[in-house]
Design a protein around this motif. Structure first.
Motif, PDB file in Angstrom:
ATOM      1  N   TYR A 263       0.829  -1.204   0.000  1.00  0.00           N
ATOM      2  CA  TYR A 263       0.000   0.000   0.000  1.00  0.00           C
ATOM      3  C   TYR A 263       0.863   1.253   0.000  1.00  0.00           C
ATOM      4  CZ  TYR A 263       1.021   0.154   5.021  1.00  0.00           C
ATOM      5  OH  TYR A 263       1.660   0.191   6.236  1.00  0.00           O
ATOM      6  N   LEU A 264       0.273   2.326  -0.460  1.00  0.00           N
ATOM      7  CA  LEU A 264       0.894   3.645  -0.409  1.00  0.00           C
ATOM      8  C   LEU A 264      -0.016   4.527   0.441  1.00  0.00           C
ATOM      9  CD1 LEU A 264       1.917   4.084  -4.154  1.00  0.00           C
ATOM     10  CD2 LEU A 264       3.400   3.499  -2.226  1.00  0.00           C
ATOM     11  N   ILE A 265       0.545   5.558   1.008  1.00  0.00           N
ATOM     12  CA  ILE A 265      -0.210   6.451   1.883  1.00  0.00           C
ATOM     13  C   ILE A 265      -0.358   7.790   1.184  1.00  0.00           C
ATOM     14  CG2 ILE A 265      -0.220   7.611   4.113  1.00  0.00           C
ATOM     15  CD1 ILE A 265       1.621   5.201   5.038  1.00  0.00           C
ATOM     16  N   CYS A 266      -1.584   8.260   1.071  1.00  0.00           N
ATOM     17  CA  CYS A 266      -1.862   9.545   0.426  1.00  0.00           C
ATOM     18  C   CYS A 266      -2.302  10.553   1.479  1.00  0.00           C
ATOM     19  CB  CYS A 266      -2.951   9.399  -0.628  1.00  0.00           C
ATOM     20  SG  CYS A 266      -2.458   8.358  -2.010  1.00  0.00           S
ATOM     21  N   ASP A 267      -1.854  11.781   1.307  1.00  0.00           N
ATOM     22  CA  ASP A 267      -2.261  12.881   2.183  1.00  0.00           C
ATOM     23  C   ASP A 267      -3.515  13.496   1.587  1.00  0.00           C
ATOM     24  OD1 ASP A 267      -2.637  15.268   3.552  1.00  0.00           O
ATOM     25  OD2 ASP A 267      -0.498  15.683   3.705  1.00  0.00           O
ATOM     26  N   ILE A 268      -4.641  13.231   2.226  1.00  0.00           N
ATOM     27  CA  ILE A 268      -5.918  13.755   1.754  1.00  0.00           C
ATOM     28  C   ILE A 268      -6.431  14.742   2.794  1.00  0.00           C
ATOM     29  CG2 ILE A 268      -8.288  13.184   1.111  1.00  0.00           C
ATOM     30  CD1 ILE A 268      -7.227  10.478   0.156  1.00  0.00           C
ATOM     31  N   ASP A 269      -6.385  16.007   2.432  1.00  0.00           N
ATOM     32  CA  ASP A 269      -6.824  17.086   3.332  1.00  0.00           C
ATOM     33  C   ASP A 269      -6.156  16.997   4.697  1.00  0.00           C
ATOM     34  OD1 ASP A 269      -8.503  18.129   1.355  1.00  0.00           O
ATOM     35  OD2 ASP A 269     -10.170  16.831   1.968  1.00  0.00           O
ATOM     36  N   GLY A 270      -4.848  16.700   4.711  1.00  0.00           N
ATOM     37  CA  GLY A 270      -4.091  16.660   5.959  1.00  0.00           C
ATOM     38  C   GLY A 270      -4.180  15.353   6.725  1.00  0.00           C
ATOM     39  N   ILE A 271      -4.907  14.383   6.198  1.00  0.00           N
ATOM     40  CA  ILE A 271      -5.036  13.080   6.846  1.00  0.00           C
ATOM     41  C   ILE A 271      -4.299  12.041   6.005  1.00  0.00           C
ATOM     42  CG2 ILE A 271      -6.649  11.288   7.602  1.00  0.00           C
ATOM     43  CD1 ILE A 271      -8.740  13.541   7.913  1.00  0.00           C
ATOM     44  N   LEU A 272      -3.462  11.248   6.660  1.00  0.00           N
ATOM     45  CA  LEU A 272      -2.711  10.207   5.959  1.00  0.00           C
ATOM     46  C   LEU A 272      -3.567   8.955   5.852  1.00  0.00           C
ATOM     47  CD1 LEU A 272       0.774  10.749   7.638  1.00  0.00           C
ATOM     48  CD2 LEU A 272      -0.024  11.568   5.411  1.00  0.00           C
ATOM     49  N   VAL A 273      -3.891   8.588   4.594  1.00  0.00           N
ATOM     50  CA  VAL A 273      -4.815   7.482   4.332  1.00  0.00           C
ATOM     51  C   VAL A 273      -4.099   6.419   3.494  1.00  0.00           C
ATOM     52  CG1 VAL A 273      -7.025   6.849   3.297  1.00  0.00           C
ATOM     53  CG2 VAL A 273      -6.739   9.127   4.315  1.00  0.00           C
ATOM     54  N   PRO A 274      -4.080   5.155   3.972  1.00  0.00           N
ATOM     55  CA  PRO A 274      -3.461   4.085   3.184  1.00  0.00           C
ATOM     56  C   PRO A 274      -4.382   3.627   2.053  1.00  0.00           C
ATOM     57  CG  PRO A 274      -4.292   3.199   5.237  1.00  0.00           C
ATOM     58  CD  PRO A 274      -4.547   4.677   5.274  1.00  0.00           C
ATOM     59  N   PHE A 275      -3.792   3.392   0.888  1.00  0.00           N
ATOM     60  CA  PHE A 275      -4.512   2.847  -0.258  1.00  0.00           C
ATOM     61  C   PHE A 275      -3.749   1.614  -0.735  1.00  0.00           C
ATOM     62  CE2 PHE A 275      -6.103   7.132  -0.230  1.00  0.00           C
ATOM     63  CZ  PHE A 275      -7.419   7.006  -0.656  1.00  0.00           C
ATOM     64  N   TYR A 276      -4.436   0.498  -0.762  1.00  0.00           N
ATOM     65  CA  TYR A 276      -3.813  -0.748  -1.207  1.00  0.00           C
ATOM     66  C   TYR A 276      -3.753  -0.789  -2.723  1.00  0.00           C
ATOM     67  CZ  TYR A 276      -3.691  -2.357   3.521  1.00  0.00           C
ATOM     68  OH  TYR A 276      -3.400  -2.468   4.848  1.00  0.00           O
ATOM     69  N   MET A 277      -2.601  -1.242  -3.224  1.00  0.00           N
ATOM     70  CA  MET A 277      -2.388  -1.294  -4.669  1.00  0.00           C
ATOM     71  C   MET A 277      -2.910  -2.612  -5.221  1.00  0.00           C
ATOM     72  SD  MET A 277       1.448   0.323  -4.978  1.00  0.00           S
ATOM     73  CE  MET A 277       2.119  -0.589  -3.586  1.00  0.00           C
TER      74      MET A 277
END
Length: 174
Positions: free
Chosen positions: A39-53
């Motif tokens: 997974y990679l972690i994206c910064d969405i509106d200041g929140i770190l959210v993991p997204f599985y590839m």
């Protein structure tokens, strides 16, 4: 919850690709491919959210097309455009010390080997030229740059977050 001090920025999502939710991922280091991380972690509106590839493929040595789980259309991929992308430091720790991205060392303290003096804390990396530089914040608030080159680094103490350097005399003004 993922904390900022536990991640390292490795790139950015720049645009959607195709109609099935793929995104264009521009990365500064392929550590995410070399580490055993799904997974990679994206910064969405200041929140770190993991997204599985779900899958990814390289376009060149700095860009990949990534398909995340549950992102199945250009519309759902659109909210990721412009997001900074991170990887957890624990995955970088699994990789050979000589193979980690320089951004991993942001926050490390730099100490001069000759007298043990504090040179500064690494706040950023200047990679705009062939010779990369550590940007340091000194105790007096002054910002200085030193070469981020193995010839000057004598020791890295990961547990202490310290880099010991042997800098040429006069490189840093006091």
């Amino acid at each position: 919850m993922i904390r900022r001090e536990d991640v390292v920025q490795i790139g950015k999502i720049t645009k959607a690709h195709g109609l099935k939710g793929e995104v264009n991922f521009v990365f500064s280091d392929d550590v995410w491919d070399r580490a055993d991380c799904d997974y990679l972690i994206c910064d969405i509106d200041g929140i770190l959210v993991p997204f599985y590839m779900e899958e990814y493929r390289f376009r060149n040595d700095s860009t990949a097309l990534v398909k995340f789980d549950d992102i199945d259309s250009v519309e759902t991929a659109a909210f990721l455009i412009g997001c900074n992308v991170y990887i957890e430091k624990k995955y970088i720790d699994e990789i050979d010390e000589n193979d980690v991205p320089l951004s991993y060392f942001i926050g490390y303290k730099v100490i001069e080997v000759s007298d043990g003096s504090f040179v500064g804390t690494i706040t950023d990396i200047d990679d705009s030229t062939e010779n990369w530089l550590f940007i340091l914040q000194q105790e007096n608030g002054k910002e200085v740059m030193i070469p981020a080159h193995e010839d000057f680094i004598t020791e890295i103490r990961q547990e202490e977050k310290v880099i010991v350097v042997d800098l040429p005399i006069g490189l840093i003004e006091n």
